[in-house]
Design a protein around this motif. Structure first.
Motif, PDB file in Angstrom:
ATOM      1  N   GLY A 356       0.802  -1.224   0.000  1.00  0.00           N
ATOM      2  CA  GLY A 356       0.000   0.000   0.000  1.00  0.00           C
ATOM      3  C   GLY A 356       0.826   1.261   0.000  1.00  0.00           C
ATOM      4  N   HIS A 357       2.150   1.145  -0.216  1.00  0.00           N
ATOM      5  CA  HIS A 357       3.033   2.314  -0.242  1.00  0.00           C
ATOM      6  C   HIS A 357       3.044   2.935  -1.635  1.00  0.00           C
ATOM      7  N   SER A 358       2.789   4.220  -1.725  1.00  0.00           N
ATOM      8  CA  SER A 358       2.923   4.931  -2.996  1.00  0.00           C
ATOM      9  C   SER A 358       4.372   5.347  -3.195  1.00  0.00           C
ATOM     10  N   GLU A 359       4.829   5.225  -4.433  1.00  0.00           N
ATOM     11  CA  GLU A 359       6.196   5.604  -4.772  1.00  0.00           C
ATOM     12  C   GLU A 359       6.162   6.538  -5.975  1.00  0.00           C
ATOM     13  N   LEU A 360       6.991   7.571  -5.925  1.00  0.00           N
ATOM     14  CA  LEU A 360       7.073   8.550  -6.995  1.00  0.00           C
ATOM     15  C   LEU A 360       8.402   8.389  -7.710  1.00  0.00           C
ATOM     16  N   SER A 361       8.346   8.285  -9.042  1.00  0.00           N
ATOM     17  CA  SER A 361       9.578   8.157  -9.817  1.00  0.00           C
ATOM     18  C   SER A 361       9.446   8.974 -11.096  1.00  0.00           C
ATOM     19  N   ALA A 362      10.591   9.289 -11.701  1.00  0.00           N
ATOM     20  CA  ALA A 362      10.608  10.069 -12.938  1.00  0.00           C
ATOM     21  C   ALA A 362      11.027   9.181 -14.094  1.00  0.00           C
ATOM     22  N   LEU A 363      10.588   9.550 -15.288  1.00  0.00           N
ATOM     23  CA  LEU A 363      11.008   8.812 -16.474  1.00  0.00           C
ATOM     24  C   LEU A 363      12.528   8.846 -16.598  1.00  0.00           C
ATOM     25  N   SER A 364      13.134   9.915 -16.127  1.00  0.00           N
ATOM     26  CA  SER A 364      14.594  10.042 -16.190  1.00  0.00           C
ATOM     27  C   SER A 364      15.308   9.034 -15.301  1.00  0.00           C
ATOM     28  N   ASP A 365      14.565   8.361 -14.397  1.00  0.00           N
ATOM     29  CA  ASP A 365      15.166   7.324 -13.555  1.00  0.00           C
ATOM     30  C   ASP A 365      15.393   6.032 -14.332  1.00  0.00           C
ATOM     31  N   PHE A 366      14.783   5.919 -15.508  1.00  0.00           N
ATOM     32  CA  PHE A 366      14.863   4.702 -16.306  1.00  0.00           C
ATOM     33  C   PHE A 366      15.811   4.897 -17.487  1.00  0.00           C
ATOM     34  N   LYS A 367      16.376   3.791 -17.939  1.00  0.00           N
ATOM     35  CA  LYS A 367      17.149   3.828 -19.170  1.00  0.00           C
ATOM     36  C   LYS A 367      16.174   3.790 -20.339  1.00  0.00           C
ATOM     37  N   VAL A 368      16.140   4.880 -21.085  1.00  0.00           N
ATOM     38  CA  VAL A 368      15.176   5.015 -22.175  1.00  0.00           C
ATOM     39  C   VAL A 368      15.926   5.031 -23.500  1.00  0.00           C
ATOM     40  N   ARG A 369      15.528   4.160 -24.407  1.00  0.00           N
ATOM     41  CA  ARG A 369      16.162   4.120 -25.722  1.00  0.00           C
ATOM     42  C   ARG A 369      15.899   5.419 -26.490  1.00  0.00           C
ATOM     43  N   PRO A 370      16.831   5.835 -27.325  1.00  0.00           N
ATOM     44  CA  PRO A 370      16.628   7.074 -28.090  1.00  0.00           C
ATOM     45  C   PRO A 370      15.369   7.040 -28.958  1.00  0.00           C
ATOM     46  N   ASP A 371      14.986   5.851 -29.418  1.00  0.00           N
ATOM     47  CA  ASP A 371      13.820   5.737 -30.294  1.00  0.00           C
ATOM     48  C   ASP A 371      12.586   5.213 -29.560  1.00  0.00           C
ATOM     49  N   ALA A 372      12.635   5.199 -28.231  1.00  0.00           N
ATOM     50  CA  ALA A 372      11.538   4.613 -27.455  1.00  0.00           C
ATOM     51  C   ALA A 372      10.260   5.438 -27.581  1.00  0.00           C
ATOM     52  N   SER A 373       9.141   4.732 -27.569  1.00  0.00           N
ATOM     53  CA  SER A 373       7.835   5.387 -27.508  1.00  0.00           C
ATOM     54  C   SER A 373       7.422   5.453 -26.044  1.00  0.00           C
ATOM     55  N   PHE A 374       7.366   6.664 -25.475  1.00  0.00           N
ATOM     56  CA  PHE A 374       7.016   6.809 -24.062  1.00  0.00           C
ATOM     57  C   PHE A 374       5.660   6.173 -23.783  1.00  0.00           C
ATOM     58  N   GLU A 375       4.686   6.477 -24.633  1.00  0.00           N
ATOM     59  CA  GLU A 375       3.328   5.988 -24.405  1.00  0.00           C
ATOM     60  C   GLU A 375       3.262   4.470 -24.475  1.00  0.00           C
TER      61      GLU A 375
END
Length: 398
Positions: A356-375
């Motif tokens: 039941g713990h809520s956690e807040l994170s940013a997309l910048s915390d993840f390794k995102v490919r240059p061509d990744a589709s965020f959605e």
């Protein structure tokens, strides 16, 4: 300007969560999305927060609301039903035997200084409170005051002469900032920080039903800058050709103007328009006010009753080059979850674990490919913040 807001042990946020509006310098995309104060750091104008239903997104906004409520009411320490403000505002994580203290902290940039202010409390008293100031030009840091668990308060040299004589008068359930904001002092530190925090507009999912916002803001916009409002109404294509107001018996009345296919004009009371239209106008008024006054806005479920293109229109208002206004909002709408519109440090997620713990994170915390589709990646569960639906069968009626 809001730099950072953190909370701990408030509703579903058991552990510390930090919403940081500091831009990541390594990201070079969408420079117009940033506030540039000619400092080493730049700051985000807009942040979007995604998450499943019941993940805790709204609790993030409630945290800032109760943070402000403590500031406005702790001096008088009265809040309905004969409860003290500190009792009303103490809303710790419930699924735990230990009722630990709640903690809030904000970092704001105001008039050439960066202020860090926060406090820790329970339903009995303020356990700790602190305020620090950093000169942006010289980078010099000073302590304004520190309050400790035993009730003692140490003032820094910048305010000590004026404030020392009052420290024995501050009740244990009253915030130091609230107390000194009420006094007439030579220093403007307390009023500046208090005003900066209260300048952040916090709006829940039903704020558009508050007709008082329209009654307060719309007359001036109609009188002084109707063209900007009409351009907005034309852009969202809801058929309103004009808008006007008049006062009768001390009551402000508002009317929209529509045209039929023959060019004939018809007046309609604004409050007979659809909920979506009223919300659109209310959001525009609030956003325009924030942008013109360099205020921050926190809006829960901004997408409700708004078309995605209208949501994009509202967001773009905050990208005005000369404004330092900020918009932070929650949404389920993934239409704008796209690298064409947002930087990676502008996108945030809230998710809740099995405890039941809520956690807040940013997309910048993840390794995102240059061509990744965020959605696409978000809906696939790569970043969390989506509902986990178990399989179930629907039986056809007999």
């Amino acid at each position: 300007m809001l730099v950072q807001f953190s909370l701990k042990n408030f509703l579903s946020f058991k552990d510390e969560a930090v919403l940081d509006m500091t831009a990541i310098n390594a990201y070079k995309e969408h420079e117009y999305n940033l506030i540039d104060l000619d400092m080493k750091e730049k700051y985000l104008k807009v942040a979007a927060i995604y998450g499943a239903n019941a993940s805790g997104k709204s609790n993030l906004f409630l945290a800032f609301y109760y943070f402000q409520k403590m500031l406005t009411e702790s001096f008088n320490n009265v809040s309905g039903d004969d409860l003290k403000t500190i009792e009303v505002c103490y809303m710790p994580f419930k699924f735990d035997e230990d009722n630990e203290n709640t903690e809030f902290e904000v970092v704001e940039i105001l008039d050439g200084y960066e202020y860090k202010y926060g406090f820790e409390y329970n339903d009995k008293n303020i356990v700790a409170e602190w305020m620090y100031r950093k000169n942006i030009e010289t980078n010099r840091k000073t302590t304004v005051f520190e309050r400790y668990g035993n009730g003692s308060i140490d003032f820094g040299a910048v305010v000590r002469k004026e404030c020392d004589m009052y420290k024995e008068q501050i009740p244990p359930e009253t915030l130091v900032l609230s107390f000194f904001n009420k006094l007439k002092l030579k220093t403007d530190i307390f009023k500046s920080v208090y005003g900066g925090i209260m300048d952040t507009l916090v709006m829940d999912t039903d704020f558009y039903e508050d007709l008082g916002l329209i009654e307060k803001l719309l007359p001036r916009v109609i009188d002084d800058s109707k063209e900007s409002l009409l351009n907005f109404l034309d852009a969202i294509d809801i058929g309103i050709k004009d808008i006007w107001h008049k006062k009768e018996k001390d009551e402000e009345q508002f009317f929209t103007v529509h045209k039929d296919k023959n060019g004939n004009c018809y007046d309609l009371s604004l409050f007979n328009e659809s909920e979506g239209t009223i919300k659109s106008i209310t959001i525009f008024l609030c956003a325009r006010t924030a942008v013109s006054l360099n205020k921050s806005m926190l809006i829960d479920e901004l997408n409700v009753k708004l078309h995605p293109l209208l949501l994009k229109f509202i967001i773009d208002l905050f990208y005005e080059k000369t404004s330092k206004a900020q918009l932070i909002y929650t949404t389920h709408d993934t239409t704008l979850l796209d690298r064409r519109f947002f930087r990676r440090d502008q996108i945030w997620f809230v998710q809740k674990d099995d405890m039941g713990h809520s956690e807040l994170s940013a997309l910048s915390d993840f390794k995102v490919r240059p061509d990744a589709s965020f959605e696409k990646d978000y809906l696939s569960g790569v970043y969390g913040g989506i509902p986990l639906l178990k399989e179930f069968n629907l039986k056809a009626g007999e």
